[in-house]
Design an enzyme around this catalytic site. Structure first.
Site, PDB file in Angstrom:
ATOM      1  N   GLN A 172      35.660  48.946  36.651  1.00 38.19           N
ATOM      2  CA  GLN A 172      36.109  47.907  37.588  1.00 38.19           C
ATOM      3  C   GLN A 172      35.713  46.519  37.062  1.00 38.19           C
ATOM      4  O   GLN A 172      34.544  46.280  36.756  1.00 38.19           O
ATOM      5  CB  GLN A 172      35.496  48.164  38.977  1.00 38.19           C
ATOM      6  CG  GLN A 172      35.987  47.240  40.060  1.00 38.19           C
ATOM      7  CD  GLN A 172      37.475  47.394  40.382  1.00 38.19           C
ATOM      8  OE1 GLN A 172      37.984  48.505  40.476  1.00 38.19           O
ATOM      9  NE2 GLN A 172      38.165  46.289  40.535  1.00 38.19           N
ATOM     10  N   ASP A 222      43.734  51.994  32.806  1.00 35.84           N
ATOM     11  CA  ASP A 222      44.066  50.605  33.141  1.00 35.84           C
ATOM     12  C   ASP A 222      44.976  49.989  32.067  1.00 35.84           C
ATOM     13  O   ASP A 222      45.568  48.939  32.289  1.00 35.84           O
ATOM     14  CB  ASP A 222      42.773  49.762  33.240  1.00 35.84           C
ATOM     15  CG  ASP A 222      42.455  49.355  34.675  1.00 35.84           C
ATOM     16  OD1 ASP A 222      43.353  49.461  35.532  1.00 35.84           O
ATOM     17  OD2 ASP A 222      41.312  48.936  34.929  1.00 35.84           O
ATOM     18  N   LYS A 262      40.334  53.469  45.798  1.00 41.01           N
ATOM     19  CA  LYS A 262      40.788  54.245  44.631  1.00 41.01           C
ATOM     20  C   LYS A 262      40.278  55.670  44.729  1.00 41.01           C
ATOM     21  O   LYS A 262      41.014  56.644  44.516  1.00 41.01           O
ATOM     22  CB  LYS A 262      40.303  53.595  43.328  1.00 41.01           C
ATOM     23  CG  LYS A 262      41.121  52.382  42.925  1.00 41.01           C
ATOM     24  CD  LYS A 262      40.479  51.583  41.796  1.00 41.01           C
ATOM     25  CE  LYS A 262      41.255  50.290  41.589  1.00 41.01           C
ATOM     26  NZ  LYS A 262      40.596  49.355  40.664  1.00 41.01           N
TER      27      LYS A 262
END
Ligand code: NAD
Length: 296
Positions: A98, A121, A54
């Site tokens: 994460q 997200d 990422k």
């Protein structure tokens, strides 16, 4: 029929190219560089790989990447304090924590402490509600990537029968909302669904997000249907480690009109959509028009 292969790797490269062009324009015309902060707690090997790639791709499209690696024992208080700092940092337009988090941390509490406008997200309860009511939101990356591929292949999805297998908050449920938003007739199937083969046989679009290697055989697929395989399963075959999806690719490709492979299908689209979401968040927070074709 031999299915057309939907090349997620090439599609993702195109999306990242579009993001990079827009980022260059933002820098030149507005003096703004989008920034993505990724927070990793602990040393889960798979999470470390995801975070690394990422960060690398964020930099490749010209954005700023801020990585925060925290000790596995980090307290909830310290993690929330970091998120609060990032929420208030004008250089940070997107925040990603994460998952999974270590057991002692309350995942819902942590996710819901992110500023919804920076929640790239799309897991914050406000974004879930906005998506569910058809309002502008941050959309979870994996389903957004699936939607982009489906729109690209079909043009309009209006009136098509879509079956989503799996009802997780990360993939299945938001996928169903997006397909509904594009006027599909949507069925969500799951572990308790009666006669799953019959349900899947109705579908013009099948999205499989289960996490069971090759559980959907080709004879469940309607002739000409589009198959999007979200599953990523590691198996051992002929003494070798292999990645396979939730769909039996070989038999499904004989009946489908189009199909995503594993690897090289949905997977690469997820990070591309994370970058697209960061750009969108940056444009929205600066009152600028949203990038075209990169949102739901
Ligand atoms: P999850 O475990 O949270 O959800 C799985 C869902 O499948 C559940 O809702 C369950 O009801 C359903 N299910 C389980 N057994 C079933 C059965 N026999 N028949 C029908 N439905 C059944 O998983 P998830 O987080 O949604 O992920 C699903 C898969 O997608 C996994 O393989 C995961 O690795 C993969 N994934 C890929 C990406 C990507 O970037 N490509 C992103 C997220 C998840």
């Amino acid at each position: 029929m031999v299915a057309q292969v939907i090349d997620g790797k090439a599609f993702a490269a195109k999306v990242r190219g579009q993001v990079a062009d827009q980022v260059a324009k933002l820098k030149e015309e507005n003096g703004i560089t989008p920034g993505l902060a990724v927070v990793l707690v602990g040393e889960d090997p798979a999470s470390q790989v995801y975070v690394r790639s990422k960060g690398k791709m964020t930099v490749e499209v010209g954005m700023n990447s801020y990585e925060h690696k925290l000790d596995v024992e980090t307290s909830e208080e310290d993690l929330l304090a970091l998120i609060d700092k990032l929420n208030n940092d004008p250089a940070v337009h997107g925040i990603l924590v994460q998952l999974p988090l270590p057991k002692h941390l309350n995942e819902d509490l942590v996710i819901n402490s992110i500023d919804p406008a920076k929640d790239v997200d799309g897991f914050h309860i406000s974004n879930v509600g906005l998506l569910g009511t058809g309002q502008k939101s941050m959309v979870p990356c994996t389903p957004l990537g699936c939607l982009m591929m489906l729109r690209d292949h079909h043009g309009s999805l209006s009136g098509l029968d879509a079956v989503v297998i799996g009802r997780s908050n990360i993939v299945g449920k938001p996928m169903a909302q997006l397909l509904l938003g594009d006027s599909c007739t949507v069925t969500i199937a799951h572990s308790r669904t009666k006669d799953l083969p019959d349900v899947v046989r109705r579908a013009d679009i099948v999205v499989a997000a289960v996490g069971r290697p090759e559980m959907v055989p080709g004879d469940w697929i309607k002739e000409g249907a589009t198959v999007i395989d979200v599953g990523i399963n590691r198996i051992e075959r002929d003494g070798k480690n292999k990645l396979v999806g939730d769909v039996d690719y070989a038999s499904a490709a004989e009946r489908a009109g189009a199909i995503t492979p594993v690897p090289g299908g949905v997977g690469p689209m997820t990070i591309a959509c994370l970058l697209a979401n960061t750009l969108t968040a940056c444009c929205r927070s600066n009152g600028l028009p949203e990038p075209e074709g990169l949102t739901a």
